[in-house]
Write a protein that holds these residues in place. Structure first.
Motif, mmCIF file in Angstrom:
data_model
loop_
_atom_site.group_PDB
_atom_site.id
_atom_site.type_symbol
_atom_site.label_atom_id
_atom_site.label_comp_id
_atom_site.label_asym_id
_atom_site.label_seq_id
_atom_site.Cartn_x
_atom_site.Cartn_y
_atom_site.Cartn_z
ATOM 1 N N CYS A 254 46.435 -24.380 55.599
ATOM 2 C CA CYS A 254 47.038 -23.471 56.577
ATOM 3 C C CYS A 254 47.316 -24.227 57.870
ATOM 4 C CB CYS A 254 46.134 -22.269 56.834
ATOM 5 S SG CYS A 254 44.653 -22.668 57.756
ATOM 6 N N SER A 255 48.043 -23.584 58.773
ATOM 7 C CA SER A 255 48.340 -24.256 60.043
ATOM 8 C C SER A 255 47.215 -24.038 61.047
ATOM 9 C CB SER A 255 49.656 -23.742 60.620
ATOM 10 O OG SER A 255 49.513 -22.404 61.064
ATOM 11 N N ASP B 122 51.050 -18.820 55.049
ATOM 12 C CA ASP B 122 50.104 -19.439 55.984
ATOM 13 C C ASP B 122 48.953 -18.467 56.239
ATOM 14 O OD1 ASP B 122 48.777 -20.657 58.111
ATOM 15 O OD2 ASP B 122 50.649 -21.419 58.992
ATOM 16 N N LEU B 123 47.738 -18.891 55.906
ATOM 17 C CA LEU B 123 46.593 -17.980 55.942
ATOM 18 C C LEU B 123 45.976 -17.801 57.333
ATOM 19 C CD1 LEU B 123 44.730 -18.808 52.595
ATOM 20 C CD2 LEU B 123 46.455 -17.062 53.072
ATOM 21 N N SER B 124 46.466 -18.532 58.329
ATOM 22 C CA SER B 124 45.892 -18.313 59.666
ATOM 23 C C SER B 124 46.889 -18.663 60.767
ATOM 24 C CB SER B 124 44.612 -19.133 59.846
ATOM 25 O OG SER B 124 44.008 -18.807 61.081
ATOM 26 N N VAL B 125 47.483 -17.614 61.331
ATOM 27 C CA VAL B 125 48.456 -17.796 62.418
ATOM 28 C C VAL B 125 48.138 -16.804 63.533
ATOM 29 C CG1 VAL B 125 50.892 -17.629 63.071
ATOM 30 C CG2 VAL B 125 50.271 -18.556 60.833
ATOM 31 N N ARG B 126 47.848 -17.313 64.696
ATOM 32 C CA ARG B 126 47.689 -16.433 65.861
ATOM 33 C C ARG B 126 49.068 -16.208 66.481
ATOM 34 N NH1 ARG B 126 42.487 -18.120 64.234
ATOM 35 N NH2 ARG B 126 40.926 -16.849 65.291
ATOM 36 N N LEU B 127 49.424 -14.938 66.605
ATOM 37 C CA LEU B 127 50.718 -14.609 67.212
ATOM 38 C C LEU B 127 50.563 -14.327 68.702
ATOM 39 C CD1 LEU B 127 52.087 -12.276 64.390
ATOM 40 C CD2 LEU B 127 52.664 -14.677 64.785
ATOM 41 N N VAL C 123 41.907 -25.106 54.367
ATOM 42 C CA VAL C 123 41.675 -26.137 55.375
ATOM 43 C C VAL C 123 42.894 -26.174 56.291
ATOM 44 C CG1 VAL C 123 42.537 -27.911 53.781
ATOM 45 C CG2 VAL C 123 41.146 -28.597 55.739
ATOM 46 N N ALA C 124 42.628 -26.389 57.562
ATOM 47 C CA ALA C 124 43.732 -26.510 58.515
ATOM 48 C C ALA C 124 44.351 -27.895 58.374
ATOM 49 C CB ALA C 124 43.238 -26.296 59.941
ATOM 50 N N ILE C 125 45.656 -27.948 58.441
ATOM 51 C CA ILE C 125 46.380 -29.195 58.178
ATOM 52 C C ILE C 125 45.906 -30.348 59.069
ATOM 53 C CG2 ILE C 125 48.317 -28.467 59.690
ATOM 54 C CD1 ILE C 125 48.573 -30.689 56.532
ATOM 55 N N HIS C 126 45.613 -30.068 60.342
ATOM 56 C CA HIS C 126 45.248 -31.184 61.231
ATOM 57 C C HIS C 126 43.889 -31.789 60.872
ATOM 58 C CE1 HIS C 126 45.109 -27.237 63.432
ATOM 59 N NE2 HIS C 126 43.833 -27.474 63.327
ATOM 60 N N GLN C 127 43.022 -30.979 60.201
ATOM 61 C CA GLN C 127 41.727 -31.521 59.790
ATOM 62 C C GLN C 127 41.883 -32.587 58.700
ATOM 63 O OE1 GLN C 127 38.875 -30.992 61.179
ATOM 64 N NE2 GLN C 127 39.017 -29.027 62.241
ATOM 65 N N LEU C 128 43.026 -32.557 58.010
ATOM 66 C CA LEU C 128 43.264 -33.524 56.940
ATOM 67 C C LEU C 128 43.806 -34.841 57.484
ATOM 68 C CD1 LEU C 128 44.893 -30.950 54.528
ATOM 69 C CD2 LEU C 128 42.691 -32.080 54.150
ATOM 70 N N HIS C 129 44.077 -34.864 58.787
ATOM 71 C CA HIS C 129 44.670 -36.064 59.385
ATOM 72 C C HIS C 129 43.840 -36.675 60.505
ATOM 73 C CE1 HIS C 129 48.437 -35.985 57.188
ATOM 74 N NE2 HIS C 129 48.438 -34.681 57.345
ATOM 75 N N LEU C 130 43.228 -35.840 61.311
ATOM 76 C CA LEU C 130 42.575 -36.361 62.508
ATOM 77 C C LEU C 130 41.059 -36.327 62.383
ATOM 78 C CD1 LEU C 130 44.860 -34.636 65.180
ATOM 79 C CD2 LEU C 130 44.905 -37.030 64.476
ATOM 80 N N THR C 131 40.407 -37.304 63.002
ATOM 81 C CA THR C 131 38.952 -37.317 63.077
ATOM 82 C C THR C 131 38.570 -37.483 64.540
ATOM 83 O OG1 THR C 131 38.805 -39.708 62.854
ATOM 84 C CG2 THR C 131 38.767 -38.433 60.821
ATOM 85 N N SER D 192 37.474 -19.710 55.745
ATOM 86 C CA SER D 192 38.657 -20.122 56.502
ATOM 87 C C SER D 192 38.383 -21.414 57.251
ATOM 88 C CB SER D 192 39.044 -19.035 57.510
ATOM 89 O OG SER D 192 39.290 -17.818 56.849
ATOM 90 N N GLN D 193 39.303 -22.346 57.162
ATOM 91 C CA GLN D 193 39.316 -23.570 57.950
ATOM 92 C C GLN D 193 38.009 -24.371 57.902
ATOM 93 O OE1 GLN D 193 40.623 -20.693 60.483
ATOM 94 N NE2 GLN D 193 42.010 -20.694 58.735
ATOM 95 N N ILE D 194 37.735 -24.845 56.707
ATOM 96 C CA ILE D 194 36.563 -25.689 56.475
ATOM 97 C C ILE D 194 36.787 -27.059 57.115
ATOM 98 C CG2 ILE D 194 35.425 -26.947 54.581
ATOM 99 C CD1 ILE D 194 34.605 -24.017 54.926
ATOM 100 N N SER D 195 35.710 -27.638 57.655
ATOM 101 C CA SER D 195 35.902 -28.920 58.348
ATOM 102 C C SER D 195 34.985 -30.046 57.859
ATOM 103 C CB SER D 195 35.685 -28.730 59.850
ATOM 104 O OG SER D 195 34.323 -28.461 60.132
ATOM 105 N N GLY D 196 33.906 -29.719 57.153
ATOM 106 C CA GLY D 196 32.929 -30.773 56.876
ATOM 107 C C GLY D 196 32.654 -30.981 55.396
ATOM 108 N N GLN D 197 32.159 -32.172 55.071
ATOM 109 C CA GLN D 197 31.897 -32.497 53.667
ATOM 110 C C GLN D 197 30.776 -31.644 53.079
ATOM 111 O OE1 GLN D 197 30.332 -36.428 53.015
ATOM 112 N NE2 GLN D 197 29.557 -36.619 55.089
#
Lengths: 322, 427
Positions: free
Chosen positions: B305-306, B60-65, B258-266, B233-238
């Motif tokens: 990534c998450s 996972d390329l981006s995790v805040r601990l 890309v963050a997983i939630h960006q692939l599902h939610l708008t 990191s974490q691209i969001s737009g076309q």
């Protein structure tokens, strides 16, 4: 979402947070009730005992004299007790402190919060987190909504124009930052006007403005053609320093309402403004004080509309408790 | 160390083109063999993976601990447990801890804590600039020696292009890739939602997609100028997807995740003013979501990534604009990735690849495959198991997810890190 939060299980108005999601029938009911309260304000004894024993808190996180005064007056004419709380707050204020304020007031057994806040969604947040017996009226949240202002505007329009269905309405000025405009647009569309136009430079229009179900124009002379109702918005001075406009004078030249521009609209068009007016910035004095101006009627209606909404949200609770 | 046999499972190891039912043999913390039984192998532990998938542990390329510095939101202990429960066996840590990862001692602290938590595979990104202020270069050489695998700006844009240029040149000199969160702050400042119809309707300050596209475009030019290897990191737009794809076609060594939630939610999925949907970059429009999915298919974006960002309750208690952005996302990573497969965006093997060997390759981590000799970092999951996201199933200290109390499909049953079982589903 908004409508489920705003209505109780019997479909009665529980909170008044936004015009969005409310039906034409409900908006009409508000206007009808307001009309009957408008009669009371004209009498020598201006008080009815409808809300005797109820406690209303004006919770103003943002300064406002005019709006708060009309809520004050509306509450006292309904014989409610009123508590005025002004909380000067920064935009970084935390949810916790807001919630703590709410909890403390709840503990004093109040019935209604009238909320003004600089953050869009603040009234929703308070409604979601208040005790079940408490109602919330949004007196303006950020750039989101100012639904009581919109309803007093609708009442004014109905008094002069009777029927909404043939009307063409133009809203002019800083639409982008205006909670008033958002609520007006929703109310006008719900009440079924023929067309809502917004007229402003692109810097003062929100992104994808057409999605709000309006026609957007940048030229005022063109935009005012065939218009029955002209709503001017107040221009904040910050817009110049944020590079949204070059100067007040250029804005007035392009978008200020003068007699000459007014002549582009229908001859019986009415001129409205939510106040306070910047004379010579968005409107010329001769128009503001002229025969087509209904600005003072808006102020008068403000009390009646707030009486109507306060009594509706507080009486639904009595009804459902009974 | 135990010898472990994982049997009856469907092994998917994209890097080795394996997708079949095979036994996996583990000894001394390493993969010994997949398929063929090694001579003299007697398992101490046998895991039955009937009806389950056996694949490399997720990278996972981006995790805040949230440690050090944000102990109200989470700790290395709590969040590495969440990672283990999510099947994540290696994670990259952005540098915006408190103190910021700009001195070797902070890296040392994190590594020690991760060891103590029994989860050593924490790969920190070093701050690109001191204090992430975007002004002065960080001690990249010392940070790399302490174990940082890349430099990153976290969510803080460099102050100007000259500083970014110098930081990239210096990073090249120490053979460090740049993990950049692309954002032009003058366009995004104060925004909390995608600039579009929804933001306009609710009167919420918007962030135009152009804020990301412009930053990507500028950084790509600087990548040409400096020779720095850039990962977005974490691209969001076309727009960003298109620019990155063009650059890749021209042979520039740039990658993106890309963050997983960006692939599902708008933005239209947003419940009005619900702070759980407050995330940066914001959820964008339908066309963006489609472009992100296409970017995954055509390998413009190679990793999912998450973008895990756990928060305490107070951080999310308020109307959306005044809350902190971010989603606690580790534990929904697998089910939401499987949902992409169910929606025919990717094959199962492609999806797993974007969680394993592909992200590992971006930062040259020797992870993400089941090749013999590799660390036995393994995820075993049941792709059909339904589970509800709730306090009984959740491990992260942050419950800030739009998926709270929803039922999702796909659950990790075992996670192994260097041959050690660090998570076992108890249900």
């Amino acid at each position: 979402m908004n409508s489920t939060l705003q209505l109780n299980a019997h479909g009665k108005l529980k909170h008044f947070l936004s015009i969005e999601g409310l039906s034409k029938a409900l908006l009409t009911e508000i206007l009808d009730n307001a009309e009957s309260f408008a009669g009371i304000s004209g009498q020598s004894v201006k008080k009815v005992p409808l809300l005797r024993g109820k406690t209303i808190v004006n919770l103003f996180f943002e300064n406002s004299t005019r709006t708060r005064t009309t809520f004050d007056l509306a509450a006292s004419r309904l014989s409610a007790d009123i508590l005025n709380i002004n909380i000067a707050t920064s935009s970084t204020s935390k949810g916790e402190s807001l919630l703590d304020t709410i909890r403390n007031l709840e503990a004093m057994h109040v019935d209604l919060f009238v909320v003004r806040h600089a953050i869009s969604g603040a009234a929703h947040f308070i409604a979601q987190h208040s005790a079940p017996h408490i109602s919330v009226i949004n007196a303006g949240d950020g750039q989101h909504a100012h639904p009581t202002q919109a309803m007093l505007d609708m009442l004014t329009i109905r008094q002069y124009k009777k029927d909404f269905s043939h009307l063409k309405v133009a809203i002019i000025g800083d639409i982008r930052h205006s909670r008033v405009a958002r609520s007006q647009i929703q109310a006008l569309n719900t009440l079924g006007v023929q067309e809502v136009r917004v007229i402003a430079p692109k810097t003062l229009l929100p992104a994808q403005v057409e999605s709000l179900n309006v026609t957007a124009l940048h030229n005022m002379e063109q935009g005012l053609e065939d218009i029955d109702v002209i709503i001017m918005l107040r221009l904040q001075k910050e817009r110049m320093t944020a590079a949204l406009l070059p100067s007040e004078s250029e804005f007035f030249k392009c978008y200020g309402l003068t007699q000459k521009k007014l002549a582009c609209a229908n001859p019986d068009a009415i001129v409205m403004h939510p106040g306070p007016i910047n004379r010579g910035v968005e409107i010329d004095s001769s128009v503001a004080d002229g025969p087509q101006s209904v600005i003072l009627r808006q102020v008068t209606n403000g009390v009646a509309v707030r009486m109507a909404i306060m009594s509706m949200v507080l009486q639904q609770s009595t009804e459902s408790a009974a | 160390m135990s010898k472990i046999l994982i049997q009856n499972g469907r092994v998917i190891d994209p890097a080795n083109n394996i997708d079949q039912s095979l036994p996996v043999y583990i000894a001394a913390g390493k993969i010994v063999s997949v398929g063929q039984k090694p001579a003299d192998f007697t398992a101490d532990i046998t895991l039955d993976a009937q009806n389950k998938i056996v694949c490399p542990g997720f990278v996972d390329l981006s995790v805040r601990l949230r440690e050090p510095g944000h102990s109200r939101k989470g700790s290395i202990h709590s969040e590495t447990r969440a990672a283990a429960a999510a099947g994540v066996t290696s994670l990259c840590l952005p540098p915006d801890t408190r103190p910021i990862i700009d001195t070797p001692s902070v890296v040392e602290y994190i590594r020690d804590k991760a060891e103590q938590a029994g989860y050593p595979n924490v790969f920190p990104f070093a701050a690109l600039t001191k204090q992430l202020k975007g002004q002065e270069l960080s001690n990249m050489h010392a940070l790399k020696r302490m174990g940082c695998i890349a430099v990153s700006n976290a969510m803080c844009a460099p102050q100007n292009l000259l500083i970014l240029r110098h930081a990239m040149e210096y990073a090249v000199s120490h053979d460090l890739p740049l993990a950049l969160h692309p954002d032009e702050p003058s366009l995004s400042r104060g925004g909390c939602l995608h600039e579009g119809a929804i933001a306009s309707q609710y009167g919420l300050p918007g962030i135009p997609a152009a804020a990301e596209t412009i930053a990507v475009t500028q950084t790509l030019e600087l990548a040409i100028l400096t020779g720095c290897r850039v990962h977005f990191s974490q691209i969001s737009g076309q727009g960003a997807v298109k620019k990155i794809q063009q650059a890749q076609h021209e042979g520039l060594p740039v990658t993106a995740d890309v963050a997983i939630h960006q692939l599902h939610l708008t933005d239209t999925d947003l419940t009005p003013f619900d702070s759980r949907y407050h995330v940066l970059p914001p959820f964008r429009g339908q066309l963006d979501k489609t472009a992100l999915r296409e970017g995954l298919i055509n390998n413009t974006l190679t990793a999912i990534c998450s973008d895990h960002q756990p928060h305490d309750l107070d951080a999310k208690l308020g109307a959306l604009p005044e809350t902190e952005p971010g989603i606690s996302a580790l534990e929904t990573l697998l089910p939401l990735t499987l949902q992409l497969v169910a929606e025919n965006s990717l094959s199962l093997s492609q999806a797993i690849s974007r969680l394993t060997d592909k992200p590992a390759a971006i930062f040259s981590l020797n992870k993400g495959t089941l090749s013999p000799g590799m660390d036995a970092d393994i995820c075993i999951f049941d792709p059909n198991k339904n589970w509800q996201v709730n306090k009984d199933t959740w491990h992260s200290a942050g419950i800030n997810t739009p998926y709270w109390e929803q039922t999702l499909q796909g659950k990790v049953s075992h996670t192994l890190q260097s041959g050690k079982i660090i998570y076992q589903d108890n249900v």
